[in-house]
Design a protein around this motif. Structure first.
Motif, PDB file in Angstrom:
ATOM      1  N   SER A 120       0.842  -1.187   0.000  1.00 19.14           N
ATOM      2  CA  SER A 120       0.000   0.000   0.000  1.00 19.14           C
ATOM      3  C   SER A 120       0.879   1.239   0.000  1.00 19.14           C
ATOM      4  CB  SER A 120      -0.935  -0.020   1.203  1.00 19.14           C
ATOM      5  OG  SER A 120      -1.904   0.986   1.031  1.00 19.14           O
ATOM      6  N   ALA A 121       0.283   2.381   0.258  1.00 16.99           N
ATOM      7  CA  ALA A 121       1.044   3.620   0.247  1.00 16.99           C
ATOM      8  C   ALA A 121       0.544   4.547   1.342  1.00 16.99           C
ATOM      9  CB  ALA A 121       0.920   4.295  -1.111  1.00 16.99           C
TER      10      ALA A 121
ATOM     11  N   GLN B 231       5.991  15.839   2.003  1.00 17.98           N
ATOM     12  CA  GLN B 231       7.136  14.944   1.791  1.00 17.98           C
ATOM     13  C   GLN B 231       6.883  13.899   0.710  1.00 17.98           C
ATOM     14  OE1 GLN B 231       8.266  13.408   5.719  1.00 17.98           O
ATOM     15  NE2 GLN B 231       7.415  15.305   6.511  1.00 17.98           N
ATOM     16  N   GLY B 232       5.691  13.899   0.183  1.00 10.22           N
ATOM     17  CA  GLY B 232       5.389  12.995  -0.919  1.00 10.22           C
ATOM     18  C   GLY B 232       4.878  11.644  -0.465  1.00 10.22           C
ATOM     19  N   LEU B 233       4.800  10.743  -1.424  1.00 11.37           N
ATOM     20  CA  LEU B 233       4.207   9.432  -1.169  1.00 11.37           C
ATOM     21  C   LEU B 233       5.258   8.425  -0.704  1.00 11.37           C
ATOM     22  CD1 LEU B 233       2.045   9.312  -4.379  1.00 11.37           C
ATOM     23  CD2 LEU B 233       1.125   9.383  -2.079  1.00 11.37           C
ATOM     24  N   GLU B 234       4.793   7.477   0.065  1.00  8.32           N
ATOM     25  CA  GLU B 234       5.656   6.390   0.505  1.00  8.32           C
ATOM     26  C   GLU B 234       4.959   5.079   0.168  1.00  8.32           C
ATOM     27  OE1 GLU B 234       8.113   5.447   4.533  1.00  8.32           O
ATOM     28  OE2 GLU B 234       5.972   5.720   4.789  1.00  8.32           O
ATOM     29  N   VAL B 235       5.667   4.146  -0.444  1.00  3.24           N
ATOM     30  CA  VAL B 235       5.087   2.838  -0.754  1.00  3.24           C
ATOM     31  C   VAL B 235       5.549   1.854   0.318  1.00  3.24           C
ATOM     32  CG1 VAL B 235       4.935   0.986  -2.460  1.00  3.24           C
ATOM     33  CG2 VAL B 235       5.007   3.353  -3.212  1.00  3.24           C
ATOM     34  N   VAL B 236       4.619   1.045   0.804  1.00  4.88           N
ATOM     35  CA  VAL B 236       4.886   0.120   1.899  1.00  4.88           C
ATOM     36  C   VAL B 236       4.472  -1.277   1.463  1.00  4.88           C
ATOM     37  CG1 VAL B 236       4.356  -0.382   4.305  1.00  4.88           C
ATOM     38  CG2 VAL B 236       4.293   1.961   3.520  1.00  4.88           C
ATOM     39  N   ALA B 237       5.295  -2.259   1.745  1.00  4.43           N
ATOM     40  CA  ALA B 237       4.898  -3.642   1.460  1.00  4.43           C
ATOM     41  C   ALA B 237       5.347  -4.526   2.605  1.00  4.43           C
ATOM     42  CB  ALA B 237       5.510  -4.124   0.152  1.00  4.43           C
ATOM     43  N   ARG B 238       4.568  -5.544   2.862  1.00  5.58           N
ATOM     44  CA  ARG B 238       4.888  -6.450   3.965  1.00  5.58           C
ATOM     45  C   ARG B 238       5.035  -7.865   3.435  1.00  5.58           C
ATOM     46  NH1 ARG B 238       4.564  -7.457  10.023  1.00  5.58           N
ATOM     47  NH2 ARG B 238       4.511  -9.706   9.971  1.00  5.58           N
TER      48      ARG B 238
ATOM     49  N   ARG C  72      -2.526  -2.334  -8.249  1.00  4.87           N
ATOM     50  CA  ARG C  72      -3.672  -1.707  -8.909  1.00  4.87           C
ATOM     51  C   ARG C  72      -4.471  -0.888  -7.904  1.00  4.87           C
ATOM     52  NH1 ARG C  72      -7.091  -6.010 -12.191  1.00  4.87           N
ATOM     53  NH2 ARG C  72      -8.490  -4.238 -12.346  1.00  4.87           N
ATOM     54  N   GLU C  73      -4.592  -1.419  -6.687  1.00  5.35           N
ATOM     55  CA  GLU C  73      -5.338  -0.680  -5.664  1.00  5.35           C
ATOM     56  C   GLU C  73      -4.595   0.601  -5.283  1.00  5.35           C
ATOM     57  OE1 GLU C  73      -6.447  -2.877  -2.129  1.00  5.35           O
ATOM     58  OE2 GLU C  73      -6.994  -1.006  -1.147  1.00  5.35           O
ATOM     59  N   ALA C  74      -3.268   0.505  -5.137  1.00  6.77           N
ATOM     60  CA  ALA C  74      -2.481   1.695  -4.774  1.00  6.77           C
ATOM     61  C   ALA C  74      -2.537   2.729  -5.899  1.00  6.77           C
ATOM     62  CB  ALA C  74      -1.037   1.304  -4.476  1.00  6.77           C
ATOM     63  N   TYR C  75      -2.587   2.263  -7.129  1.00  3.42           N
ATOM     64  CA  TYR C  75      -2.735   3.179  -8.261  1.00  3.42           C
ATOM     65  C   TYR C  75      -4.099   3.863  -8.207  1.00  3.42           C
ATOM     66  CZ  TYR C  75      -4.167   4.546 -12.947  1.00  3.42           C
ATOM     67  OH  TYR C  75      -4.683   5.235 -13.996  1.00  3.42           O
TER      68      TYR C  75
ATOM     69  N   MET D 267      -6.035   4.336  -5.606  1.00  3.24           N
ATOM     70  CA  MET D 267      -6.243   5.182  -4.442  1.00  3.24           C
ATOM     71  C   MET D 267      -5.265   6.349  -4.348  1.00  3.24           C
ATOM     72  SD  MET D 267      -8.811   4.085  -2.860  1.00  3.24           S
ATOM     73  CE  MET D 267      -9.869   2.902  -3.637  1.00  3.24           C
ATOM     74  N   PHE D 268      -4.045   6.164  -4.886  1.00  5.55           N
ATOM     75  CA  PHE D 268      -3.018   7.202  -4.734  1.00  5.55           C
ATOM     76  C   PHE D 268      -2.491   7.728  -6.067  1.00  5.55           C
ATOM     77  CE2 PHE D 268      -2.864   4.850  -0.787  1.00  5.55           C
ATOM     78  CZ  PHE D 268      -2.694   5.836   0.161  1.00  5.55           C
ATOM     79  N   GLY D 269      -2.856   7.084  -7.167  1.00  3.59           N
ATOM     80  CA  GLY D 269      -2.352   7.528  -8.466  1.00  3.59           C
ATOM     81  C   GLY D 269      -0.890   7.182  -8.699  1.00  3.59           C
ATOM     82  N   ILE D 270      -0.369   6.189  -7.987  1.00  9.77           N
ATOM     83  CA  ILE D 270       1.024   5.803  -8.193  1.00  9.77           C
ATOM     84  C   ILE D 270       1.120   4.951  -9.452  1.00  9.77           C
ATOM     85  CG2 ILE D 270       2.993   4.534  -7.237  1.00  9.77           C
ATOM     86  CD1 ILE D 270       1.766   5.134  -4.452  1.00  9.77           C
ATOM     87  N   ARG D 271       1.988   5.356 -10.376  1.00 11.99           N
ATOM     88  CA  ARG D 271       2.174   4.575 -11.602  1.00 11.99           C
ATOM     89  C   ARG D 271       3.266   3.546 -11.364  1.00 11.99           C
ATOM     90  NH1 ARG D 271       4.495   7.736 -14.735  1.00 11.99           N
ATOM     91  NH2 ARG D 271       4.458   9.546 -13.392  1.00 11.99           N
ATOM     92  N   PHE D 272       2.884   2.301 -11.325  1.00  9.11           N
ATOM     93  CA  PHE D 272       3.857   1.232 -11.092  1.00  9.11           C
ATOM     94  C   PHE D 272       4.436   0.815 -12.428  1.00  9.11           C
ATOM     95  CE2 PHE D 272       1.430   1.189  -7.226  1.00  9.11           C
ATOM     96  CZ  PHE D 272       2.400   0.996  -6.272  1.00  9.11           C
ATOM     97  N   GLU D 273       5.703   1.150 -12.628  1.00 15.50           N
ATOM     98  CA  GLU D 273       6.325   0.897 -13.923  1.00 15.50           C
ATOM     99  C   GLU D 273       6.705  -0.567 -14.044  1.00 15.50           C
ATOM    100  OE1 GLU D 273       9.183   3.941 -13.558  1.00 15.50           O
ATOM    101  OE2 GLU D 273       7.822   5.454 -14.365  1.00 15.50           O
TER     102      GLU D 273
END
Lengths: 153, 386
Positions: A57-58, A64-71, A109-112, A114-120
């Motif tokens: 998630s993010a 300070q911008g966005l932070e991506v978090v994964a567990r 896809r969910e983080a995109y 909800m946050f508009g993060i483009r996962f390249e």
């Protein structure tokens, strides 16, 4: 593998990584720059053998911008790994880890969504929970709870 | 490693036409609102595109506007079939950040309610799954009605404890909201014994039925590798040969006080997942009996009664708390900023991750198997869409 061993292995392989000091009940928490995000995920799966993909998630830290978090978890040794990367102010691109973990597909896809993060590198990045014509990304702090969305409100 | 979606599955087909079939969002076997766009070759599914989000309410945004005292009763609306465990994950996260102790009696009450909830949830799963399998069970409605009858007894217990049958608001930061009413423990023991005796009846009804066995054995295989990679949890993970149960691996709320077995099956098919849940019924009932026997006296909350909803403040920090829900790891990643409301809350719905495995396992099966597989995954769409 113990959490302490995991910390040592990560710090040897990723000297630039910030590793949080151990705390009771907390997972091994590692922050890397975005360009090492993919490598860290690969290392976690292949070398640390943290193969259970729990979630991605993010967090929107406003200025300070966005932070991506994964567990991730090592199910046999019961070691949890929390991976984080700060994208920086105004940046919304992040490398995708879908080629490593298939579970990242829907989570990214969910983080995109909800946050508009483009996962390249994501094979099929489109909205998952909201409709395709939705405007904006609701979990950004700049998105007000009562943002009108015609024709609903 | 490929992601299964229409147009992306490599198949060898000799002149037969592909058909796109829409299943849902109002399909009776979807157990909610789920749309699967199936690409078929004859009766065989070659691609699945899952469309979710019909029940999306953005709990994560909502939680940022609600205080720590208000949100637990909303959390129960994520997984509304096992509402107790959803509340549990949220309050645990808040307690972990705030280092809030929970009195022993409250811990035991949490165990009793979450185990009864697991039984109630599994009963609903068994009933509806067999209803989906329909024809294989001579109509299928028999076992459904049996299961609903037993689940009703548990809902009655919850009603006399909390006042609500489905969505409780029983957990609060620091403890639980209500203590047991007089006579509750006795009724609970009778209910537990009754359900225990009936589980055997269901097993015989189903496992002696060759049609049931034919439809679930060898169908919907999930390998251990796929299970971990996608992050499926609970009975699905244990049905794929992984011995991982949070109650054992990461004991919370005094779970290490109780004796219980963690069932593991290695076959990875629908039948394995069914077997895991059938054993879990008995193990959960066993835990409830032990918790009632050892129920300590004392307070049910470590915090004083609330004068206002904004009274519960959690210091700065973050935590990921997880509980073993009926469908697996229900996790709450909470970031607190010192105010009465969270800064950010991420909900790891067990059903969301479990459902994400469908596009990987369905291709190659017949359309009728899709129903059996989907039922064996036991998704609750309130939790998928949140």
């Amino acid at each position: 593998m113990t959490p302490a061993q995991a910390r040592t292995l990560v710090s040897e392989r990723f000297p630039a990584a910030q590793i949080e000091p151990p705390a009771e009940g907390a997972p091994v928490t590692v922050t890397v720059p975005p360009d090492q995000w993919f490598a860290l995920a690969r290392f976690a799966k292949d070398d640390l053998r943290c193969r259970f993909f729990s979630f991605l998630s993010a967090v929107d830290w406003k200025d300070q911008g966005l932070e991506v978090v994964a567990r991730l978890d090592h199910l046999d040794d019961r070691v949890g790994l929390m991976m984080k990367t700060k994208l920086g102010p105004g940046v919304s691109a992040c490398p995708s880890i879908t080629p490593i973990f298939r579970g990242a597909d829907w989570m990214e896809r969910e983080a995109y969504d909800m946050f508009g993060i483009r996962f390249e590198g994501h094979p099929d990045l489109r909205r998952i929970l909201l409709t395709d014509d939705w405007e904006g990304h609701p979990l950004l702090k700049s998105y007000a709870v009562d943002t009108p969305h015609p024709p609903y409100r | 490693m490929s992601i299964a979606a229409p147009g992306r599955v490599e198949v060898d087909y000799a002149g037969s036409e592909r058909l796109t079939m829409n299943m849902g969002p109002q399909h009776p076997s979807a157990h909610g609102v789920f749309r699967a766009i199936l690409t078929l070759e004859g009766e065989t599914v070659v691609g699945v595109d899952a469309v979710i989000g019909y029940l999306h309410r953005c709990h994560e945004k909502l939680s940022e506007t609600l205080t720590y005292a208000q949100y637990p009763s909303i959390a129960s609306k994520t997984d509304y079939v096992a509402a107790m465990t959803s509340e549990f994950a949220y309050v645990r996260a808040a307690e972990q950040i705030g280092k809030i102790e929970v009195p022993k009696r409250a811990q035991y009450l949490r165990v009793i309610t979450s185990e009864l909830q697991r039984v109630a949830s599994h009963l609903l799963w068994l009933g509806t799954w067999c209803l989906d399998l329909g024809g294989a069970l001579g109509g299928g409605a028999t076992i459904f009605l049996y299961c609903i009858r037993e689940r009703e007894l548990i809902l009655d217990l919850f009603e006399s404890l909390v006042g609500a049958r489905l969505l409780y608001g029983f957990y609060q930061v620091g403890g639980v909201r209500y203590d047991l009413p007089p006579g509750w423990a006795k009724t609970c023991r009778e209910t537990v014994d009754l359900i225990d005796s009936r589980i055997t009846e269901y097993e015989r009804m189903l496992e002696d039925n060759p049609f049931f066995m034919a439809r679930v054995q060898g169908v919907g295989y999930i390998s251990r590798e796929l299970a971990e990679d996608v992050g499926i949890a609970g009975p699905l993970l244990r049905g794929s040969g992984v011995n991982f149960d949070l109650r054992r691996a990461d004991p919370y709320s005094s779970y290490d006080d109780f004796q219980f077995a963690v069932p593991v099956e290695t076959a990875g098919d629908c039948f394995a997942r069914y077997r895991v849940r059938m054993v879990e019924f008995r193990e959960s009932l066993k835990i409830v009996r032990q918790a009632l026997d050892g129920l300590p006296e004392g307070p049910i909350s470590s915090r004083p009664g609330l004068k206002s909803v904004a009274q519960t403040r959690i210091p700065k920090g973050e935590a990921y708390a997880r509980v073993e829900g009926a469908r697996g790891e229900v996790g709450c990643y909470l970031i607190a900023d010192g105010s009465a409301k969270p800064y950010r809350m991420k909900w790891r719905g067990a059903s969301f991750s479990n459902l994400a495995v469908l596009p990987h396992i369905i291709p190659g099966h017949k359309v009728a198997d899709v129903v059996a597989i989907m039922g064996s995954v036991d998704p609750v769409f309130g939790e998928v869409d949140r």
